[in-house]
Motif scaffolding. Structure first.
Motif, PDB file in Angstrom:
ATOM      1  N   HIS A 151      -7.792  -0.608   6.395  1.00  0.00           N
ATOM      2  CA  HIS A 151      -9.032   0.259   6.113  1.00  0.00           C
ATOM      3  C   HIS A 151     -10.312  -0.177   6.782  1.00  0.00           C
ATOM      4  CE1 HIS A 151     -11.033   4.171   6.554  1.00  0.00           C
ATOM      5  NE2 HIS A 151     -11.160   4.686   7.803  1.00  0.00           N
ATOM      6  N   ILE A 152     -10.358  -1.229   5.991  1.00  0.00           N
ATOM      7  CA  ILE A 152     -11.634  -1.418   5.475  1.00  0.00           C
ATOM      8  C   ILE A 152     -12.158  -2.524   6.686  1.00  0.00           C
ATOM      9  CG2 ILE A 152     -12.906  -3.277   3.898  1.00  0.00           C
ATOM     10  CD1 ILE A 152     -10.632  -2.094   1.426  1.00  0.00           C
ATOM     11  N   ASP A 153     -10.565  -3.261   7.321  1.00  0.00           N
ATOM     12  CA  ASP A 153     -10.918  -4.275   8.474  1.00  0.00           C
ATOM     13  C   ASP A 153     -11.901  -5.282   8.476  1.00  0.00           C
ATOM     14  OD1 ASP A 153     -10.201  -4.610  10.819  1.00  0.00           O
ATOM     15  OD2 ASP A 153     -11.926  -3.830  11.816  1.00  0.00           O
ATOM     16  N   ARG A 154     -12.394  -5.896   6.773  1.00  0.00           N
ATOM     17  CA  ARG A 154     -13.231  -6.414   7.012  1.00  0.00           C
ATOM     18  C   ARG A 154     -12.977  -7.299   5.895  1.00  0.00           C
ATOM     19  NH1 ARG A 154     -18.404  -7.113   4.519  1.00  0.00           N
ATOM     20  NH2 ARG A 154     -20.360  -7.900   6.404  1.00  0.00           N
ATOM     21  N   HIS A 155     -13.571  -8.615   5.029  1.00  0.00           N
ATOM     22  CA  HIS A 155     -13.678  -9.376   3.960  1.00  0.00           C
ATOM     23  C   HIS A 155     -13.781  -8.638   3.306  1.00  0.00           C
ATOM     24  CE1 HIS A 155     -17.492 -10.024   3.351  1.00  0.00           C
ATOM     25  NE2 HIS A 155     -17.164 -10.552   4.939  1.00  0.00           N
ATOM     26  N   VAL A 156     -12.737  -8.977   2.139  1.00  0.00           N
ATOM     27  CA  VAL A 156     -13.115  -7.913   0.097  1.00  0.00           C
ATOM     28  C   VAL A 156     -12.901  -8.912  -0.793  1.00  0.00           C
ATOM     29  CG1 VAL A 156     -11.143  -6.475   0.952  1.00  0.00           C
ATOM     30  CG2 VAL A 156     -12.601  -5.451  -0.417  1.00  0.00           C
ATOM     31  N   ARG A 157     -13.760  -7.996  -1.307  1.00  0.00           N
ATOM     32  CA  ARG A 157     -13.449  -8.323  -3.270  1.00  0.00           C
ATOM     33  C   ARG A 157     -12.546  -7.780  -3.537  1.00  0.00           C
ATOM     34  NH1 ARG A 157     -19.299  -8.976  -5.819  1.00  0.00           N
ATOM     35  NH2 ARG A 157     -18.208  -8.730  -7.573  1.00  0.00           N
ATOM     36  N   VAL A 158     -11.811  -8.086  -4.388  1.00  0.00           N
ATOM     37  CA  VAL A 158     -10.450  -7.721  -5.540  1.00  0.00           C
ATOM     38  C   VAL A 158     -10.780  -6.473  -6.070  1.00  0.00           C
ATOM     39  CG1 VAL A 158      -8.255  -8.200  -6.420  1.00  0.00           C
ATOM     40  CG2 VAL A 158      -9.070 -10.111  -4.674  1.00  0.00           C
ATOM     41  N   ASP A 159     -11.692  -6.936  -6.259  1.00  0.00           N
ATOM     42  CA  ASP A 159     -12.143  -5.962  -7.642  1.00  0.00           C
ATOM     43  C   ASP A 159     -12.810  -5.024  -6.787  1.00  0.00           C
ATOM     44  OD1 ASP A 159     -14.451  -7.967  -6.947  1.00  0.00           O
ATOM     45  OD2 ASP A 159     -15.433  -7.306  -8.927  1.00  0.00           O
ATOM     46  N   ASP A 160     -13.523  -4.771  -5.244  1.00  0.00           N
ATOM     47  CA  ASP A 160     -13.656  -3.821  -5.050  1.00  0.00           C
ATOM     48  C   ASP A 160     -12.529  -3.168  -4.860  1.00  0.00           C
ATOM     49  OD1 ASP A 160     -16.387  -4.333  -5.385  1.00  0.00           O
ATOM     50  OD2 ASP A 160     -17.040  -5.155  -3.268  1.00  0.00           O
ATOM     51  N   LEU A 161     -10.983  -3.638  -4.096  1.00  0.00           N
ATOM     52  CA  LEU A 161     -10.475  -3.260  -3.756  1.00  0.00           C
ATOM     53  C   LEU A 161     -10.034  -2.164  -4.519  1.00  0.00           C
ATOM     54  CD1 LEU A 161      -9.065  -2.509  -1.435  1.00  0.00           C
ATOM     55  CD2 LEU A 161      -7.489  -4.941  -1.648  1.00  0.00           C
ATOM     56  N   CYS A 162     -10.200  -2.714  -5.398  1.00  0.00           N
ATOM     57  CA  CYS A 162      -9.444  -2.540  -6.988  1.00  0.00           C
ATOM     58  C   CYS A 162     -10.341  -0.502  -6.823  1.00  0.00           C
ATOM     59  CB  CYS A 162      -9.668  -3.076  -8.204  1.00  0.00           C
ATOM     60  SG  CYS A 162      -7.971  -4.387  -8.340  1.00  0.00           S
ATOM     61  N   LEU A 163     -10.897  -1.263  -6.650  1.00  0.00           N
ATOM     62  CA  LEU A 163     -12.175   0.578  -7.274  1.00  0.00           C
ATOM     63  C   LEU A 163     -11.883   1.200  -5.989  1.00  0.00           C
ATOM     64  CD1 LEU A 163     -15.317  -0.861  -8.760  1.00  0.00           C
ATOM     65  CD2 LEU A 163     -13.769   0.013  -9.252  1.00  0.00           C
ATOM     66  N   ILE A 164     -11.794   1.086  -5.229  1.00  0.00           N
ATOM     67  CA  ILE A 164     -11.700   1.547  -3.691  1.00  0.00           C
ATOM     68  C   ILE A 164     -10.687   2.066  -4.122  1.00  0.00           C
ATOM     69  CG2 ILE A 164     -11.184   1.974  -1.727  1.00  0.00           C
ATOM     70  CD1 ILE A 164     -13.260  -0.443  -1.288  1.00  0.00           C
ATOM     71  N   LEU A 165      -9.048   1.621  -4.330  1.00  0.00           N
ATOM     72  CA  LEU A 165      -7.779   2.105  -4.464  1.00  0.00           C
ATOM     73  C   LEU A 165      -7.589   2.797  -6.079  1.00  0.00           C
ATOM     74  CD1 LEU A 165      -5.883  -1.159  -3.998  1.00  0.00           C
ATOM     75  CD2 LEU A 165      -5.773   0.762  -2.510  1.00  0.00           C
ATOM     76  N   ARG A 166      -8.598   2.802  -6.220  1.00  0.00           N
ATOM     77  CA  ARG A 166      -8.169   3.170  -7.941  1.00  0.00           C
ATOM     78  C   ARG A 166      -9.102   4.979  -8.143  1.00  0.00           C
ATOM     79  NH1 ARG A 166      -6.896  -0.957 -12.466  1.00  0.00           N
ATOM     80  NH2 ARG A 166      -6.614   0.302 -13.779  1.00  0.00           N
ATOM     81  N   ALA A 167     -10.141   5.069  -6.515  1.00  0.00           N
ATOM     82  CA  ALA A 167     -10.945   6.329  -6.653  1.00  0.00           C
ATOM     83  C   ALA A 167      -9.770   7.082  -6.620  1.00  0.00           C
ATOM     84  CB  ALA A 167     -11.768   6.132  -5.613  1.00  0.00           C
ATOM     85  N   GLU A 168      -8.494   6.865  -5.740  1.00  0.00           N
ATOM     86  CA  GLU A 168      -8.000   7.740  -5.225  1.00  0.00           C
ATOM     87  C   GLU A 168      -6.788   7.769  -6.109  1.00  0.00           C
ATOM     88  OE1 GLU A 168      -7.421   9.860  -2.092  1.00  0.00           O
ATOM     89  OE2 GLU A 168      -9.740   8.913  -1.806  1.00  0.00           O
ATOM     90  N   HIS A 169      -6.208   6.609  -6.650  1.00  0.00           N
ATOM     91  CA  HIS A 169      -4.651   6.537  -7.221  1.00  0.00           C
ATOM     92  C   HIS A 169      -5.182   5.529  -8.316  1.00  0.00           C
ATOM     93  CE1 HIS A 169      -3.304   6.569  -3.685  1.00  0.00           C
ATOM     94  NE2 HIS A 169      -3.889   5.755  -2.375  1.00  0.00           N
ATOM     95  N   ARG A 170      -5.300   6.989  -9.582  1.00  0.00           N
ATOM     96  CA  ARG A 170      -5.572   6.087 -10.413  1.00  0.00           C
ATOM     97  C   ARG A 170      -5.159   5.411 -11.863  1.00  0.00           C
ATOM     98  NH1 ARG A 170      -8.672  10.601 -13.398  1.00  0.00           N
ATOM     99  NH2 ARG A 170      -8.876  11.033 -11.466  1.00  0.00           N
ATOM    100  N   ASN A 171      -3.779   5.310 -11.462  1.00  0.00           N
ATOM    101  CA  ASN A 171      -3.409   4.082 -11.839  1.00  0.00           C
ATOM    102  C   ASN A 171      -2.118   2.748 -10.732  1.00  0.00           C
ATOM    103  OD1 ASN A 171      -1.244   5.171 -10.959  1.00  0.00           O
ATOM    104  ND2 ASN A 171      -0.740   6.586 -12.892  1.00  0.00           N
ATOM    105  N   MET A 172      -3.334   2.823 -10.239  1.00  0.00           N
ATOM    106  CA  MET A 172      -2.660   1.521  -9.458  1.00  0.00           C
ATOM    107  C   MET A 172      -3.297   0.461 -10.347  1.00  0.00           C
ATOM    108  SD  MET A 172      -2.273  -0.328  -6.225  1.00  0.00           S
ATOM    109  CE  MET A 172      -2.330   1.594  -5.070  1.00  0.00           C
ATOM    110  N   GLY A 173      -2.317  -0.609 -10.900  1.00  0.00           N
ATOM    111  CA  GLY A 173      -2.408  -1.810 -11.309  1.00  0.00           C
ATOM    112  C   GLY A 173      -3.401  -2.592 -10.610  1.00  0.00           C
ATOM    113  N   HIS A 174      -4.200  -3.323 -11.891  1.00  0.00           N
ATOM    114  CA  HIS A 174      -4.970  -4.575 -10.551  1.00  0.00           C
ATOM    115  C   HIS A 174      -4.460  -5.909 -10.770  1.00  0.00           C
ATOM    116  CE1 HIS A 174      -6.579  -6.897 -14.502  1.00  0.00           C
ATOM    117  NE2 HIS A 174      -5.989  -6.204 -14.539  1.00  0.00           N
ATOM    118  N   ALA A 175      -2.638  -5.713 -11.303  1.00  0.00           N
ATOM    119  CA  ALA A 175      -2.050  -6.807 -11.073  1.00  0.00           C
ATOM    120  C   ALA A 175      -1.213  -6.201  -9.603  1.00  0.00           C
ATOM    121  CB  ALA A 175      -1.581  -7.061 -12.507  1.00  0.00           C
ATOM    122  N   THR A 176      -1.086  -5.292  -9.311  1.00  0.00           N
ATOM    123  CA  THR A 176      -0.363  -5.102  -8.050  1.00  0.00           C
ATOM    124  C   THR A 176      -0.886  -5.490  -7.204  1.00  0.00           C
ATOM    125  OG1 THR A 176       1.135  -2.914  -9.915  1.00  0.00           O
ATOM    126  CG2 THR A 176       0.832  -2.428  -6.783  1.00  0.00           C
TER     127      THR A 176
END
Lengths: 157, 157
Positions: free
Chosen positions: A46-71
């Motif tokens: 959906h982002i459809d562009r290069h994304v930093r891992v930590d940014d992606l984590c933030l975006i994911l965690r906004a919706e899914h509180r306990n998404m682990g960054h290791a995952t």
DNA sequence: ATCGTTGCAAAACTTTTGCAGTCTG
DNA sequence: CAGACTGCAAAAGTTTTGCAACGAT
């Protein structure tokens, strides 16, 4: 094939193709299709562009509180192995990932003033590959071209 | 000028020029010329090729037991600021530095099999710069080109 | 004498790994 | 129900920073 009617190069088509590729990669290797992997893939595409891992984590965690960054790290590596993503490193300490969209080869312009990264295309690259093969006997798999300087906006200011 | 008689592009000439540039950079800014900085600069120029920070530390510590790695990191950054060195990141987690030798522009071929990094030159680059300026209004300062694939030696084996 | 510099150790940072519990096929 | 996967926490690895002692101008 479900999307026979669609124009073959459409956005949706491409993304569905990548999802299919990934699912196939998983099943071929006895790996599992999990909720997390699918959420990460959807968000990534959906982002459809290069994304930093930590940014992606933030975006994911906004919706899914306990998404682990290791995952997230592990899943992005899977994307690369399956061929649907590419790892980018611009040397600022952050690893970025971007979807591999075939036939949309592009490189990056990094602005030293505002740090923005712009994608650009050039035809001069393919010739270069051939030149290298001829002169160095080096078989080129991937080519990374990065230009740093000052972008149009920052020149004006 | 002490080396008037030498051919203007000689090794010694180049290196002395870089040392001078660095000393000038230091004094201009009220920074100090120290034993450590000079040792690091001499070693760095003697290697005369891109080198990993940790490798450089090892080499330095062989002769100078209590050279701190923080000092090496800090000094290499000074080299870059003064324009006599360039920072390289190939995305393997190690930062490398190489002396900036004007008129010896080169790029890198990274072998995915043996991990060796070869330098190469190409003329196609300058044209590319111009192309980017024209099409994107982007002022290019530095250009980084990195090709990954399989080197001649590894193809043969 | 002043203030930049050094070396040590600790901190900061991203990324990886170990492990007990969970879920997929 | 075996074995892959997740999330947490801890570890690993490179680079940066704090600080007291030192050294250059």
């Amino acid at each position: 094939m479900l999307n026979e009617g669609l124009p073959p190069g459409s956005e949706v088509d491409l993304k569905n193709g990548m999802k299919e590729t990934f699912q196939q990669y998983l099943s071929e290797r006895g790996l599992k299709s999990t909720l997390q992997r699918n959420i990460i893939l959807d968000t990534f595409l959906h982002i459809d562009r290069h994304v930093r891992v930590d940014d992606l984590c933030l975006i994911l965690r906004a919706e899914h509180r306990n998404m682990g960054h290791a995952t997230v790290y592990r899943t992005l590596k899977l994307f690369v192995e399956s061929g649907i993503a590419r790892e980018l490193r611009f040397g600022d300490g952050f690893t970025r990932y971007e979807p591999v969209t075939e036939g949309k080869q592009h490189d990056h312009l990094v602005c030293n003033v505002c740090d923005n990264i712009t994608e650009f295309k050039t035809g001069a690259i393919e010739q270069l590959k051939d030149e290298i093969v001829r002169s160095h006997g080096f078989q080129v798999d991937t080519l990374k071209l990065e230009l740093r300087g000052v972008c149009r906006q920052c020149i004006r200011q």
